[in-house]
Design a protein around this motif. Sequence first.
Motif, PDB file in Angstrom:
ATOM      1  N   SER A 372      54.690  11.077  49.931  1.00 47.51           N
ATOM      2  CA  SER A 372      53.327  10.812  49.485  1.00 47.51           C
ATOM      3  C   SER A 372      52.943   9.416  49.931  1.00 47.51           C
ATOM      4  CB  SER A 372      53.236  10.924  47.960  1.00 47.51           C
ATOM      5  OG  SER A 372      54.118  10.009  47.334  1.00 47.51           O
ATOM      6  N   GLY A 373      51.664   9.076  49.755  1.00 51.38           N
ATOM      7  CA  GLY A 373      51.213   7.748  50.126  1.00 51.38           C
ATOM      8  C   GLY A 373      50.167   7.768  51.214  1.00 51.38           C
ATOM      9  N   ALA A 374      49.968   6.611  51.849  1.00 53.04           N
ATOM     10  CA  ALA A 374      48.870   6.433  52.802  1.00 53.04           C
ATOM     11  C   ALA A 374      49.205   6.904  54.208  1.00 53.04           C
ATOM     12  CB  ALA A 374      48.449   4.962  52.836  1.00 53.04           C
ATOM     13  N   LEU A 393      56.518   6.324  35.675  1.00 49.67           N
ATOM     14  CA  LEU A 393      55.629   5.749  36.692  1.00 49.67           C
ATOM     15  C   LEU A 393      56.208   6.070  38.062  1.00 49.67           C
ATOM     16  CD1 LEU A 393      53.330   3.634  37.563  1.00 49.67           C
ATOM     17  CD2 LEU A 393      55.205   1.981  37.606  1.00 49.67           C
ATOM     18  N   ALA A 394      55.355   6.485  38.980  1.00 52.75           N
ATOM     19  CA  ALA A 394      55.748   6.659  40.381  1.00 52.75           C
ATOM     20  C   ALA A 394      54.598   6.142  41.222  1.00 52.75           C
ATOM     21  CB  ALA A 394      56.047   8.117  40.689  1.00 52.75           C
ATOM     22  N   LYS A 395      54.788   4.981  41.840  1.00 55.64           N
ATOM     23  CA  LYS A 395      53.717   4.278  42.538  1.00 55.64           C
ATOM     24  C   LYS A 395      54.070   4.112  44.010  1.00 55.64           C
ATOM     25  CE  LYS A 395      50.109   1.322  42.630  1.00 55.64           C
ATOM     26  NZ  LYS A 395      48.720   1.637  42.226  1.00 55.64           N
ATOM     27  N   THR A 396      53.138   4.470  44.900  1.00 54.87           N
ATOM     28  CA  THR A 396      53.316   4.190  46.323  1.00 54.87           C
ATOM     29  C   THR A 396      52.405   3.038  46.714  1.00 54.87           C
ATOM     30  OG1 THR A 396      51.643   5.822  46.970  1.00 54.87           O
ATOM     31  CG2 THR A 396      53.939   6.557  46.878  1.00 54.87           C
ATOM     32  N   ILE A 397      52.913   2.171  47.595  1.00 51.43           N
ATOM     33  CA  ILE A 397      52.175   0.990  48.042  1.00 51.43           C
ATOM     34  C   ILE A 397      52.395   0.865  49.540  1.00 51.43           C
ATOM     35  CG2 ILE A 397      51.775  -1.476  47.705  1.00 51.43           C
ATOM     36  CD1 ILE A 397      53.414  -1.180  45.074  1.00 51.43           C
TER      37      ILE A 397
END
Length: 449
Positions: A372-374, A393-397
């Motif tokens: 996932s992500g950009a 929490l599951a965060k993509t940066i």
Amino acid sequence: SCSLIDGQCKHASIAGCCTLNSQCNDNKVCTTDSCLNNKCVYKPKSAGSVCAADKTCKDANSCLCNVWNKTNTADAVYSTSSEYLWDVVQAAGGTDSYAVGYRYISSAQGYEGLIIKRDQWSNVIWSKTYNAGVSGKTDYLYAAAATSDGGLWAVGESSKNSHYDGWVIRVSAAGAVTKNLTFGGTGSDEFRDVHPTGGDGIVIAGRTYVNSKVSYQGWLIWLNKDGVKTGLGERTFGGTGSEYVYGVTRSPYGTILVSGYVSATGVGNQGWLATMTPSGSYHSYLGGGASNDYLQRVTMLSSTTFAAVGYTYTTTKGGADGWVVRGTLSTLSGTVSNVTEYEYGGAGTDVFYDVAASKSGYARAVGYTSSSGAGGSDGWMVELNYSTGAAALAKTIGGTKNDYLYGLAKSSYGTWLTAGRTNSYGNGTYDTWQLSANAGGATMCLLIK
């Protein structure tokens, strides 16, 4: 005064005179406004005082973000060639932080170790490269541990002796080298992680070449504050396969716990945990399944509970999945028990590199994901309940290219510091990448570049 017209007393306000704190206001959020001896006094709040959501005061006029997303290009401390950051630590006794890695200098000089020191508002205090004493060789830094004087130990590997040796340096708060040491034999040796042992002493973990039959084994070295071997001195450990160590931590009872993997003919690669007590007793634990499994770094979550992270190909939804191994470390024998394994990810490749204790009952891990992500691979931050494995929490940066997070630390002012590399934002093949994220993983405070 008495009016000459009507004979009445007049009471004109005296400029700057006050009787209440509420009458004093300089419209600055980083000052404390008060009325003292009938005069308004505007006292700057102490640096680091909260002045808005995710913001703290630097001085009387500056309410700045302490969450941020930075590459070297944003601070004019960059190279057009490759740079990497592998670890980040909070400096002792303040709010500054260090990130360590390496930078490509030139074809003649190769790579040199890189240390970047920032304040809590992302400003670069200094950025310097280091070698093991011989220019033109290859020098990498992979991990760091803060020292009580505001400096740090950093460890990695160097080719100064025409083969790779374990390399360790100690630098002051100003970046001056106070110790520059290499350890190893005639084969290829490396340090991968370091953990403080008290009194500015450290234990360093890595791998050392043994012979052509078993290749590598786990390697531990204990140093005091002066860089002299102490305690158990130097130990190698392992079995008949090749052992690779990537993480080290220390329990409150002095037991050393390392993480990595074992490679054996016909078995593949298995996640590996090994312990060594203060008396030198050694224990080993293998995890994973029928496919290749790798552990990276490890941390203590409580006095007896630990978590190690990495990636697994055994139970996977696509490529590799992020892998967390949680267990109990015996206070006396140093044995590992009550092991539980969790996997995280999607249809792409998902990898954890570092882990740290979070709020009670939780751990936070960072790495990268292509599920996932950009676009490409994005930095990945996951907060998990280590009793149930549930991801809170599951965060993509990241951007449209490839971005990776390798190091994680909790700051003294409550944010999460990370270090890695980015191909989405920089000027070179890869540039250094540092984040300061809040509890929700946000790295933006209003609009900040």
